[in-house]
Structure formats: structure tokens, C-alpha cells
Design a protein around this motif. Structure first.
Motif, PDB file in Angstrom:
ATOM      1  N   TYR A  33       0.844  -1.197   0.000  1.00 14.65           N
ATOM      2  CA  TYR A  33       0.000   0.000   0.000  1.00 14.65           C
ATOM      3  C   TYR A  33       0.877   1.243   0.000  1.00 14.65           C
ATOM      4  N   PRO A  34       0.698   2.138  -0.988  1.00 18.05           N
ATOM      5  CA  PRO A  34       1.507   3.368  -1.031  1.00 18.05           C
ATOM      6  C   PRO A  34       0.953   4.415  -0.065  1.00 18.05           C
ATOM      7  N   TRP A  35       1.664   4.683   0.979  1.00 15.05           N
ATOM      8  CA  TRP A  35       1.196   5.620   2.015  1.00 15.05           C
ATOM      9  C   TRP A  35       1.706   7.022   1.709  1.00 15.05           C
ATOM     10  N   PRO A  36       0.822   7.970   1.419  1.00 14.52           N
ATOM     11  CA  PRO A  36       1.252   9.366   1.266  1.00 14.52           C
ATOM     12  C   PRO A  36       1.520   9.965   2.650  1.00 14.52           C
ATOM     13  N   VAL A  37       2.741   9.878   3.108  1.00 11.95           N
ATOM     14  CA  VAL A  37       3.086  10.257   4.472  1.00 11.95           C
ATOM     15  C   VAL A  37       2.774  11.744   4.690  1.00 11.95           C
ATOM     16  N   PRO A  38       2.029  12.086   5.735  1.00 11.76           N
ATOM     17  CA  PRO A  38       1.707  13.505   5.969  1.00 11.76           C
ATOM     18  C   PRO A  38       2.954  14.304   6.340  1.00 11.76           C
ATOM     19  N   THR A  39       2.938  15.563   5.963  1.00 15.12           N
ATOM     20  CA  THR A  39       4.101  16.412   6.243  1.00 15.12           C
ATOM     21  C   THR A  39       4.329  16.582   7.737  1.00 15.12           C
ATOM     22  N   SER A  40       3.284  16.365   8.532  1.00 13.36           N
ATOM     23  CA  SER A  40       3.445  16.514   9.980  1.00 13.36           C
ATOM     24  C   SER A  40       4.388  15.463  10.562  1.00 13.36           C
ATOM     25  N   LEU A  41       4.624  14.396   9.839  1.00 13.94           N
ATOM     26  CA  LEU A  41       5.479  13.321  10.345  1.00 13.94           C
ATOM     27  C   LEU A  41       6.917  13.399   9.831  1.00 13.94           C
ATOM     28  N   ARG A  42       7.154  14.252   8.840  1.00 13.35           N
ATOM     29  CA  ARG A  42       8.490  14.245   8.248  1.00 13.35           C
ATOM     30  C   ARG A  42       9.530  14.714   9.271  1.00 13.35           C
ATOM     31  N   GLY A  43      10.627  13.997   9.264  1.00 12.17           N
ATOM     32  CA  GLY A  43      11.693  14.264  10.214  1.00 12.17           C
ATOM     33  C   GLY A  43      11.560  13.456  11.487  1.00 12.17           C
ATOM     34  N   ASN A  44      10.442  12.751  11.640  1.00 12.27           N
ATOM     35  CA  ASN A  44      10.218  11.968  12.857  1.00 12.27           C
ATOM     36  C   ASN A  44      10.923  10.616  12.751  1.00 12.27           C
ATOM     37  N   GLU A  45      11.624  10.222  13.804  1.00  7.79           N
ATOM     38  CA  GLU A  45      12.356   8.962  13.782  1.00  7.79           C
ATOM     39  C   GLU A  45      11.755   7.919  14.710  1.00  7.79           C
ATOM     40  N   THR A  46      10.580   8.188  15.266  1.00 11.90           N
ATOM     41  CA  THR A  46       9.936   7.245  16.194  1.00 11.90           C
ATOM     42  C   THR A  46       8.527   6.941  15.724  1.00 11.90           C
ATOM     43  N   VAL A  47       8.401   6.476  14.500  1.00 12.11           N
ATOM     44  CA  VAL A  47       7.106   6.135  13.929  1.00 12.11           C
ATOM     45  C   VAL A  47       7.015   4.612  13.784  1.00 12.11           C
ATOM     46  N   TRP A  48       5.955   4.045  14.356  1.00 12.60           N
ATOM     47  CA  TRP A  48       5.648   2.627  14.163  1.00 12.60           C
ATOM     48  C   TRP A  48       4.384   2.522  13.325  1.00 12.60           C
ATOM     49  N   VAL A  49       4.254   1.423  12.607  1.00  9.44           N
ATOM     50  CA  VAL A  49       3.068   1.188  11.781  1.00  9.44           C
ATOM     51  C   VAL A  49       2.471  -0.165  12.155  1.00  9.44           C
ATOM     52  N   ARG A  50       1.149  -0.186  12.283  1.00 11.88           N
ATOM     53  CA  ARG A  50       0.430  -1.424  12.598  1.00 11.88           C
ATOM     54  C   ARG A  50      -0.582  -1.717  11.508  1.00 11.88           C
ATOM     55  N   VAL A  51      -0.724  -2.992  11.181  1.00 12.20           N
ATOM     56  CA  VAL A  51      -1.811  -3.462  10.328  1.00 12.20           C
ATOM     57  C   VAL A  51      -2.661  -4.397  11.178  1.00 12.20           C
ATOM     58  N   GLN A  52      -3.973  -4.146  11.185  1.00 12.31           N
ATOM     59  CA  GLN A  52      -4.872  -4.983  11.983  1.00 12.31           C
ATOM     60  C   GLN A  52      -6.165  -5.229  11.220  1.00 12.31           C
ATOM     61  N   VAL A  53      -6.755  -6.391  11.479  1.00  8.72           N
ATOM     62  CA  VAL A  53      -8.027  -6.722  10.834  1.00  8.72           C
ATOM     63  C   VAL A  53      -9.121  -5.849  11.447  1.00  8.72           C
ATOM     64  N   GLU A  54      -9.881  -5.197  10.594  1.00  8.36           N
ATOM     65  CA  GLU A  54     -10.877  -4.250  11.087  1.00  8.36           C
ATOM     66  C   GLU A  54     -11.895  -4.921  12.003  1.00  8.36           C
ATOM     67  N   ALA A  55     -12.336  -6.133  11.642  1.00  8.52           N
ATOM     68  CA  ALA A  55     -13.368  -6.807  12.426  1.00  8.52           C
ATOM     69  C   ALA A  55     -12.816  -7.405  13.718  1.00  8.52           C
ATOM     70  N   THR A  56     -11.551  -7.782  13.713  1.00  8.42           N
ATOM     71  CA  THR A  56     -10.921  -8.393  14.900  1.00  8.42           C
ATOM     72  C   THR A  56      -9.579  -7.708  15.132  1.00  8.42           C
ATOM     73  N   PRO A  57      -9.585  -6.542  15.765  1.00 12.07           N
ATOM     74  CA  PRO A  57      -8.356  -5.756  15.940  1.00 12.07           C
ATOM     75  C   PRO A  57      -7.231  -6.498  16.646  1.00 12.07           C
ATOM     76  N   ALA A  58      -7.539  -7.524  17.366  1.00 12.47           N
ATOM     77  CA  ALA A  58      -6.471  -8.274  18.034  1.00 12.47           C
ATOM     78  C   ALA A  58      -5.612  -9.039  17.041  1.00 12.47           C
ATOM     79  N   THR A  59      -6.143  -9.213  15.827  1.00 12.62           N
ATOM     80  CA  THR A  59      -5.358  -9.845  14.757  1.00 12.62           C
ATOM     81  C   THR A  59      -4.558  -8.743  14.079  1.00 12.62           C
TER      82      THR A  59
END
Length: 297
Positions: A31-57
Motif C-alpha cells: 500500500y503506497p502511504w502518502p506520508v503527511p508532512t506533519s510526520l516528516r523528520g520523525n524517527e519514532t514512527v511505528w506502523v500497525r496493520v490490523q483486521v478491522e473486524a478483529t483488531p487483536a489480529t
């Protein structure tokens, strides 16, 4: 569907805007993420993918992601770069780029209006820091459809392409820039340029203040002559000659006795015939032209 969420601490992943940045089909990877300008320069960004119906997955990035970015601040769309002149490229870096010499950037050029930047054929320079001063711009890059690309060598995903600009020759009228002249006086018309041997320059006069004064240079009525590297041509029956037709160009014109030529807002202009708005120069101040009084006895 899966949700894509970012976190700034690796712990809290709010499933709402702005942290929730996409809800897509699970088959949409990558998925191509258009990173918002508010995040540029940030070095502590994590990304999560979760199933919408079962967020624990879900699954998170193994470590924080560094979001680097760069903006190319110059040139801007209105800039005209001049052959033989210099130009200062400037950019702003976002993120803890390595210190020199490891923060190398490539600066490339395209002169055909496209976003094609063959490397190394179109490479201008490899530089560090946040600026590069391009000295003595060569004629070979002369074009009205120029673009530049700044690319970080640490990642080809971090780059910027400039707006389209022009590289044109320069012309500088060195005289006349002041003075009072009478009919039959000889005006020196001298100028320098960074054009090509095939270029033609046109010399004109104005009696109402020229370009700077909101006046005009009627063509062909007030064309004095033309100059190429191989010679000068007088027009409108004027006496116009040149002793040098290569830069620096040295010419002279005998002020003629024609209607309306006497003025205190008199100016001379030189212009490139192929680019009369982009390559021109005129007298820096108004001249005065007057009649000639002859005493007979």
C-alpha cells in the motif's frame, strides 16, 4: 478489510484519524502511504496493520521507522537562470540525515520539460549540506523547459523535482546610460551578452521612457539596426556601424533628424530577436535628445 495505523511511541495505536490513515482490502499490499508532512523528520514512527473486524489480529513494524524528507526551495517557478551566471540551489532536510560527507545529494537536470534525468549523463553535481552554488552556467543547457531533481543517495525514494524554469543568455547594455545628445551627435551603443554566435540582437530607441517608464519601442519604425556575430545591419536609413560584433559589442549611431526624436525621456534598448521579453536591457536612466542649432553668417 484491514486498518493501517501509525504510532509515535510504539504502544498507542488509536484507530481514528489522523493515526488511522487507511482502511483497505487485505489484498491491497503493498500500500503506497502518502506520508503527511506533519510526520516528516520523525524517527519514532511505528506502523500497525490490523483486521478491522478483529483488531487483536494484528502485526507491528519490528522497530521504529525513520521518515526523512527534503524540499527543494530554489529554484522557484518564476526564476530565470542566466548563461554564464551563477545560481544557488537551496533545500531543507527533515530528519537526522547523516553528517557530511555521508549526506550526499545528487543534483540532476532535464532540459526537455520531462521528468527524465539520465544519470550520469544529466548529473550536475554530487554535494553535501543544504545548498549548491552552480557557477558559470553553460550555454549547452539553454532551454525554456528546464527542471532539476535533487535526490538523496541514501534512498532514491527521497527526492524533489523543481518547477519548470528557463536558462537564457544575458545581455547588458553598457552604454548609453546617461547624457544629452544633439542631432548629428554620435551615440555609443555598447553591450555584452552570453548568447550564441547564431543569435541576432536588435537595437531600438524610445522617446517616452522605454520599458521602465511605461513607454514603447515601436518596431519597425524605431529600430536602429541588428547585430550578429558576423556583422551589423543599419535599418530605417540610419547611420549605424559597429567595430566589434562579438561580445563586447561596440557600435555607434548618428542621432538622425527625424520627427519626434527630441525628448527628455529617450532610451536605447537591445533585445534578442528570438526572445524579446526574456533577453533584453535598456538604458538605466533617461537620456536627453535635442535639436542642433547652426549659426550662419
Amino acid at each position: 478489510n484491514v486498518q493501517l495505523i501509525y504510532s509515535l511511541d510504539g504502544t498507542n495505536f488509536p484507530a481514528s484519524s489522523p493515526n488511522l490513515f487507511a482502511t483497505v482490502l487485505s489484498s491491497s499490499s503493498p500500500y503506497p502511504w502518502p506520508v503527511p508532512t506533519s510526520l516528516r523528520g520523525n524517527e519514532t514512527v511505528w506502523v500497525r496493520v490490523q483486521v478491522e473486524a478483529t483488531p487483536a489480529t494484528r502485526d507491528d513494524t519490528d522497530s521504529s521507522v525513520k521518515i526523512y524528507d527534503v524540499t527543494l526551495d530554489t529554484p522557484i517557478a518564476s526564476d530565470i537562470l542566466r548563461v554564464g551566471g551563477n545560481f544557488l540551489f537551496q533545500w531543507t532536510k527533515y530528519g537526522a540525515f547523516p553528517t557530511p560527507p555521508n549526506d550526499n545529494f545528487k543534483l540532476l537536470i532535464s532540459t526537455d520539460g520531462t521528468n527524465n534525468f539520465p544519470d550520469p549523463a544529466n548529473l550536475l553535481n554530487t554535494t553535501t549540506g543544504s545548498s549548491y552554488n552552480w557557477l558559470s552556467i553553460p550555454d549547452s543547457y539553454r532551454s525554456n523547459t528546464v527542471k532539476f531533481k535533487l535526490e538523496w543517495q541514501g534512498s532514491t525514494n527521497i527526492y524533489r523535482i523543481s518547477p519548470q524554469v528557463s536558462i537564457k543568455p544575458n545581455v547588458d547594455l553598457t552604454s548609453p546610460n546617461s547624457g544629452t545628445y544633439s542631432i548629428d551627435d554620435v551615440l555609443p551603443i555598447n553591450f555584452t551578452h552570453t548568447g550564441r554566435s547564431s543569435d541576432t540582437f536588435r537595437i531600438l530607441y524610445s522617446t517616452n521612457g522605454g520599458d521602465a517608464g511605461g513607454g514603447t519601442y515601436p518596431n519597425p519604425a524605431q529600430v536602429i539596426g541588428t547585430v550578429t556575430s558576423t556583422g551589423a545591419t543599419a535599418l530605417n536609413g540610419f547611420t549605424f556601424t559597429c567595430t566589434s560584433t562579438v561580445s563586447p559589442v561596440t557600435c555607434s549611431w548618428t542621432l538622425p533628424e527625424v520627427g519626434g526624436i527630441m525628448s527628455n525621456q529617450f532610451k536605447i534598448k537591445v533585445e534578442l530577436t528570438d526572445d524579446v521579453t526574456g533577453v533584453k536591457d535598456e538604458s538605466s536612466t533617461n537620456l536627453t535628445t535635442r535639436g542642433k542649432l547652426t549659426l550662419s553668417y
